[in-house]
Write an enzyme that holds these catalytic residues in place. Structure first.
Site, PDB file in Angstrom:
ATOM      1  N   GLU A   1      19.045  10.942 -31.850  1.00  0.00           N
ATOM      2  CA  GLU A   1      18.476  12.213 -31.610  1.00  0.00           C
ATOM      3  C   GLU A   1      19.001  13.373 -32.513  1.00  0.00           C
ATOM      4  O   GLU A   1      17.929  14.207 -32.899  1.00  0.00           O
ATOM      5  CB  GLU A   1      18.544  12.562 -30.074  1.00  0.00           C
ATOM      6  CG  GLU A   1      17.668  11.605 -29.331  1.00  0.00           C
ATOM      7  CD  GLU A   1      16.243  11.854 -29.296  1.00  0.00           C
ATOM      8  OE1 GLU A   1      15.898  12.934 -29.231  1.00  0.00           O
ATOM      9  OE2 GLU A   1      15.713  10.927 -29.333  1.00  0.00           O
TER      10      GLU A   1
ATOM     11  N   SER B   1       1.706   9.033  36.278  1.00  0.00           N
ATOM     12  CA  SER B   1       2.584   9.179  37.367  1.00  0.00           C
ATOM     13  C   SER B   1       3.808  10.134  36.770  1.00  0.00           C
ATOM     14  O   SER B   1       4.655  10.309  37.856  1.00  0.00           O
ATOM     15  CB  SER B   1       2.976   7.712  37.733  1.00  0.00           C
ATOM     16  OG  SER B   1       1.681   7.236  38.461  1.00  0.00           O
TER      17      SER B   1
END
Length: 557
Positions: free
Chosen positions: A115, A496
């Site tokens: 690079e 319930s």
């Protein structure tokens, strides 16, 4: 001594001013007549104008390079279980942040060779490299081809972290300005650390350590020379060097060997080391490996994610502790053993309830073309039960169907192994199958057999009653079939469970278990069909304890 007359003093003063101003003008006019002075002034004015325009077009509004001193890359959130073990992560960018000293010197040289060879020599911009990039850009202008970048590593950091990846000469100039400023603020080592932790290298890997895991299932300290060289070529374009295709593999080997040659030219390895590394295959792993089981705690971990986002936000813009960028470490009461038992109990119960009711149909549909494997993999539809697998119907004849799986493998589903009734039509399930249907199958000898996902679903939560910690949660048959969590997102009727509150209110009002409750007609007009007792029958007066024991649900009570 005589005083000046008031009438004569002002006119003499004005005369002197006019005479002096006229002298300056004459001097300037005389200087302007000289060619050297005139051209010098023009050049100076043009230079100042150019500097102003340059600042207005390129330098104005650029971000401050000093902000990189406090930059923290987006890091994943890690969730630990009740034993403190990492079990899950939330991340859009797979990244592991390391310090500069954690990267092997040979790996650093591999990247510099590929690079930016003169990284430790230039001050942010490589002038010869930039000049070559300008010539290349001019030669390709109007051709539609992208010119080579010519960017240094410092410029790449400026592009990735500060200004973006717009392809234009303007961006390139801004990149150079920022690179120069960065070199005044950061050391070379700090710039490389930012670069190695931020750069995208494919396979959803951001940073070199994440790429080492994604491509070789290794840490950076364990990479061999040929593996370092391969990773160093990826910044130019990971898609160009994908090892999954033959052409990508050929380009990757060629470019990797080029990087090895550049390392030899720079004197960082010997020709013998290059030859030995170039003779080796690429050596990448087939799929991205992860230290976390993607199937662990599907509904549980999704609920954790939702609650974390509610507390800290999702993105980096939402705050420093966001779920997908803040790098949080989360401790949860999640118990893997209890979770497995909870998921198995719920699934087995759903399967028992749904047994004998027929096939409920395909779980989803995709398009069938040359890329059905990618379509199936991208759907993220799967099932984690016994040896069941999700498959797609590729083609079907009267006697068998060709099925395919997300990994690209195929198999055969005989018609005899898909004869359960299709509950929507009553006919055999095999007759209702079409290409593109996603079905669930299990291995049956050399072939496959159809399995059914229950149409009914449910939720289950395991709570530690002494502390209130949720040890396990299952919100359906499988989170990858349906993300709807019936344990936390479903709205249910109380049933319930409301009775203790009713009875407690009655006791607070002075009633006792021996109080007589008259089960008589209750006439309250609420519309047609609602004006009588639900059961249309009435019982005799009885003590409250009898009602509690019988748990009758008459509307009159």
């Amino acid at each position: 001594m005589e005083e000046a007359s008031p009438d004569t003093a002002p006119s003499s003063f004005a005369y002197r001013l006019r005479r002096d101003a006229s002298g300056v003008t004459d001097v300037l006019r005389s200087l302007w007549q000289r060619r050297l002075v005139r051209w010098g002034a023009i050049v100076l004015g043009a230079f100042l104008t150019a500097c102003l325009l340059f600042w207005l077009i390129f330098a104005r509004g650029l971000p401050d390079a000093a902000t990189l001193l406090e930059y923290e890359p987006p890091l994943p959130t890690i969730v630990r279980d009740i034993n403190g073990q990492p079990v899950h992560s939330y991340a859009r960018e797979r990244r592991v942040q390391l310090q500069y000293s954690d990267y092997p010197p040979l790996l650093i040289r591999a990247y510099l060779a590929a690079e930016d060879k003169t990284f430790f020599e230039h001050h942010g911009v490589d002038i010869p490299g930039f000049a070559g990039a300008v010539v290349d850009y001019a030669s390709k202008l109007g051709s539609g081809q992208r010119a080579r970048g010519g960017s240094t590593i410092t410029q790449q950091v400026a592009k990735n972290l500060l200004i973006g990846d717009e392809y234009s000469p303007t961006r390139k100039v801004k990149e150079m300005i920022l690179a120069y400023r960065m070199e005044n603020v950061l050391s070379k080592q700090q710039i490389l650390e930012l670069y190695f932790n931020q750069i995208f290298l494919g396979r959803n890997a951001y940073g070199v350590q994440a790429a080492a895991r994604a491509y070789f299932n290794k840490d950076v300290a364990d990479l061999a020379l040929h593996e370092m060289a391969y990773l160093s070529i990826l910044p130019k374009g990971p898609a160009n060097y994908r090892p999954e295709s033959e052409s990508g593999m050929a380009r990757a080997l060629d470019r990797r060997n080029w990087a090895l040659g550049e390392m030899v030219k720079s004197g960082w390895i010997t020709p013998a080391q290059r030859d030995a590394a170039a003779a080796l295959p690429l050596g990448t792993v087939a799929t991205h490996s992860s230290s976390f089981d993607a199937r662990a705690g599907g509904y549980y971990m999704e609920e954790v994610r939702r609650r974390l986002i509610g507390l800290f936000g999702e993105k980096a813009e939402d705050g420093p502790n966001s779920v997908y960028a803040g790098g949080l470490w989360v401790r949860s009461p999640y118990d893997p053993v209890v979770q497995d038992s909870t998921a198995s109990a719920l699934r087995n119960g759903l399967l028992r309830f749904d047994a004998g009711r027929g096939w409920s149909g395909p779980v989803a549909k995709i398009k069938i073309d040359n890329g059905w494997e990618r379509e199936l993999a991208a759907s993220y539809i799967d099932v984690d039960y016994a040896e069941w697998r999700v498959a797609v119907i590729i083609s079907r004849t009267s006697s068998e169907a060709q099925i395919g799986f997300a990994d690209g493998s195929t198999g055969t589903l005989p018609a005899a192994q898909a004869q359960m009734a299709y509950r929507k039509s009553g006919g055999p399930a095999f007759s209702a199958m079409k290409p593109g249907d996603l079905i669930v199958v299990a291995r049956n000898g050399a072939n496959w057999a159809l399995r059914n996902i229950p149409e009914v679903s449910g939720g289950m939560v395991v709570e530690e009653v002494h502390s209130g910690r949720i040890r396990a949660m299952q919100g359906g048959f499988d989170a990858r079939l349906s993300s709807y969590n019936r344990a936390t997102q479903a709205m249910r009727q109380p049933g319930s469970t409301i009775k203790p509150f009713v009875y407690a209110a009655a006791l607070d009002s002075g009633m006792t278990p021996a109080s007589i409750i008259v089960d008589g007609p209750l006439c309250v007009y609420q519309g047609a069909g609602w004006g009588k007792n639900a059961s249309a029958t009435f019982r005799a007066a009885a003590p409250g304890r009898r009602r509690c024991a019988g748990a009758w649900s008459n509307r009159a009570t």
